[in-house]
Write a protein that holds these residues in place. Structure first.
Motif, short mmCIF file in Angstrom:
data_model
loop_
_atom_site.label_atom_id
_atom_site.label_comp_id
_atom_site.label_asym_id
_atom_site.label_seq_id
_atom_site.Cartn_x
_atom_site.Cartn_y
_atom_site.Cartn_z
N ASP A 31 -15.31 -100.12 27.08
CA ASP A 31 -14.88 -98.58 27.73
C ASP A 31 -13.98 -98.68 28.75
N PRO A 32 -12.83 -99.23 28.53
CA PRO A 32 -11.88 -99.34 29.53
C PRO A 32 -11.41 -97.92 30.02
N ASP A 33 -10.57 -97.86 31.06
CA ASP A 33 -9.68 -96.61 31.32
C ASP A 33 -8.24 -96.75 30.94
N ILE A 34 -7.83 -98.00 30.82
CA ILE A 34 -6.56 -98.37 30.45
C ILE A 34 -6.70 -99.54 29.31
N ALA A 35 -6.19 -99.19 27.93
CA ALA A 35 -6.35 -100.08 26.80
C ALA A 35 -4.84 -100.78 26.56
N LEU A 36 -5.02 -102.08 26.61
CA LEU A 36 -3.77 -102.78 26.43
C LEU A 36 -3.98 -103.29 25.09
N LEU A 37 -3.07 -102.94 23.90
CA LEU A 37 -3.24 -103.21 22.67
C LEU A 37 -2.11 -103.99 22.03
N ASP A 38 -2.26 -105.28 21.95
CA ASP A 38 -1.22 -106.19 21.91
C ASP A 38 -1.21 -106.37 20.24
N VAL B 223 -6.67 -96.95 9.13
CA VAL B 223 -7.70 -96.48 9.66
C VAL B 223 -8.03 -96.74 11.08
N LEU B 224 -7.56 -97.86 11.47
CA LEU B 224 -7.80 -98.13 13.01
C LEU B 224 -7.08 -97.36 13.72
N PHE B 225 -5.92 -97.26 13.33
CA PHE B 225 -5.01 -96.48 14.22
C PHE B 225 -5.51 -94.98 14.27
N ARG B 226 -5.91 -94.41 13.22
CA ARG B 226 -6.18 -93.05 13.31
C ARG B 226 -7.61 -92.99 13.67
N ASP B 227 -8.43 -93.63 13.35
CA ASP B 227 -10.09 -93.42 13.96
C ASP B 227 -10.47 -94.23 15.12
N CYS B 228 -9.54 -95.07 15.61
CA CYS B 228 -9.98 -95.72 17.05
C CYS B 228 -9.04 -95.47 17.89
N ILE B 229 -7.55 -95.61 17.68
CA ILE B 229 -6.73 -95.46 18.53
C ILE B 229 -6.28 -93.94 18.90
N LEU B 230 -5.67 -93.26 17.86
CA LEU B 230 -5.71 -91.85 18.13
C LEU B 230 -6.63 -90.95 18.38
N GLY C 105 -10.12 -91.61 18.02
CA GLY C 105 -11.44 -92.06 18.23
C GLY C 105 -11.81 -92.35 19.74
N HIS C 106 -12.37 -93.15 20.19
CA HIS C 106 -13.05 -93.58 21.36
C HIS C 106 -12.14 -93.77 22.23
N LEU C 107 -10.77 -94.34 22.11
CA LEU C 107 -9.74 -94.64 22.76
C LEU C 107 -8.86 -93.33 23.08
N SER C 108 -9.27 -92.28 22.21
CA SER C 108 -8.08 -91.13 22.61
C SER C 108 -7.99 -90.58 23.96
N THR C 109 -9.12 -90.59 24.59
CA THR C 109 -9.16 -90.29 26.17
C THR C 109 -8.94 -91.38 27.12
N LYS C 110 -8.47 -92.33 26.56
CA LYS C 110 -7.86 -93.67 27.48
C LYS C 110 -6.10 -93.53 27.48
N THR C 111 -6.15 -94.04 28.58
CA THR C 111 -4.47 -94.61 28.63
C THR C 111 -4.37 -95.72 27.55
N ARG C 112 -3.46 -95.43 26.76
CA ARG C 112 -3.18 -96.63 25.77
C ARG C 112 -1.80 -97.08 25.64
N ILE C 113 -1.58 -98.19 25.81
CA ILE C 113 -0.33 -98.85 25.63
C ILE C 113 -0.42 -100.02 24.45
N LEU C 114 0.34 -99.63 23.30
CA LEU C 114 0.26 -100.07 21.98
C LEU C 114 1.77 -100.89 21.79
N VAL C 115 1.50 -102.13 21.79
CA VAL C 115 2.56 -102.94 21.28
C VAL C 115 2.49 -103.27 19.86
N THR C 116 3.64 -102.74 19.12
CA THR C 116 3.53 -102.71 17.47
C THR C 116 4.72 -103.16 16.86
N HIS C 117 4.92 -103.44 15.62
CA HIS C 117 5.92 -103.48 14.79
C HIS C 117 5.70 -102.55 13.65
N GLN C 118 4.58 -101.83 13.75
CA GLN C 118 4.33 -101.03 12.57
C GLN C 118 4.91 -99.73 13.00
#
Length: 178
Positions: free
Chosen positions: A88-95, A108-115, A117-130
């Motif tokens: 339950d971090p305040d800031i999620a670094l997603l490599d 599913v992960l992007f929609r249900d978790c990151i976008l 889901g539980h991380l939706s109220t957090k600051t999210r920094i996503l590194v991706t090639h997607q």
């Protein structure tokens, strides 16, 4: 190259190369934190671990070998992500958490978790090639050879006329045709 960072809150990190210590699935997710059944069930669902647990002999009590030797790359990635989400971090670094999973699971992960889901109220920094996730993020930072090349919203980027914008428009066209 240089600069400073100020952080206000707790940071959670999910590495592209999942680190899995020896123990059970449950131990790997809780990682010493107390069990919160509601949060735990949410994390299992949002990290797409339910089908895996259903197929394991002891469910989330199943012991996994050293470095997660008994798990696939995608399972390791989702387990590592689940540990970070459960913390339950305040800031999620997603490599690049979507790199080791198949496209369907990645969606599913992007929609249900990151976008959403539980991380939706957090600051999210996503590194991706997607590139398919870019229309759904708040801000895009395009990097080339370790340098920031461009920063903006998806619309800013695709209307910029850069080579990256051309690539995004080609991908969008292909996706709309299929």
């Amino acid at each position: 190259v240089c600069g400073s960072v100020s952080v206000n809150g707790r940071i959670g990190y999910s590495s592209q190369h999942a680190w899995i210590p020896n123990g059970s699935i449950r131990d790997n997710i809780l990682f010493g934190l107390p069990m919160d059944p509601k949060l735990y069930d949410t994390v299992i669902k949002q990290c797409a671990l339910e089908p895996d647990l259903a197929n394991m002999p002891d469910g989330d009590y199943t012991l996994i070998g050293e470095k997660g030797v008994s798990l696939s790359g995608g399972q390791k990635q989702r387990l590592s992500l689940a540990r970070m989400v459960y913390s339950d971090p305040d800031i999620a670094l997603l490599d690049d958490p979507l790199s080791a999973v198949d496209p369907h699971v990645g969606k599913v992960l992007f929609r249900d978790c990151i976008l959403h889901g539980h991380l939706s109220t957090k600051t999210r920094i996503l590194v991706t090639h997607q590139l398919n996730v870019l229309p759904h993020v708040d801000k895009i930072v395009v990097m080339q050879n370790g340098q920031i090349e461009q920063v903006g919203t998806y619309n800013d980027i695709i209307t910029s006329g850069t080579a990256f914008a051309t690539l995004l428009l080609k991908i969008a066209k292909v996706e709309s045709e299929t």
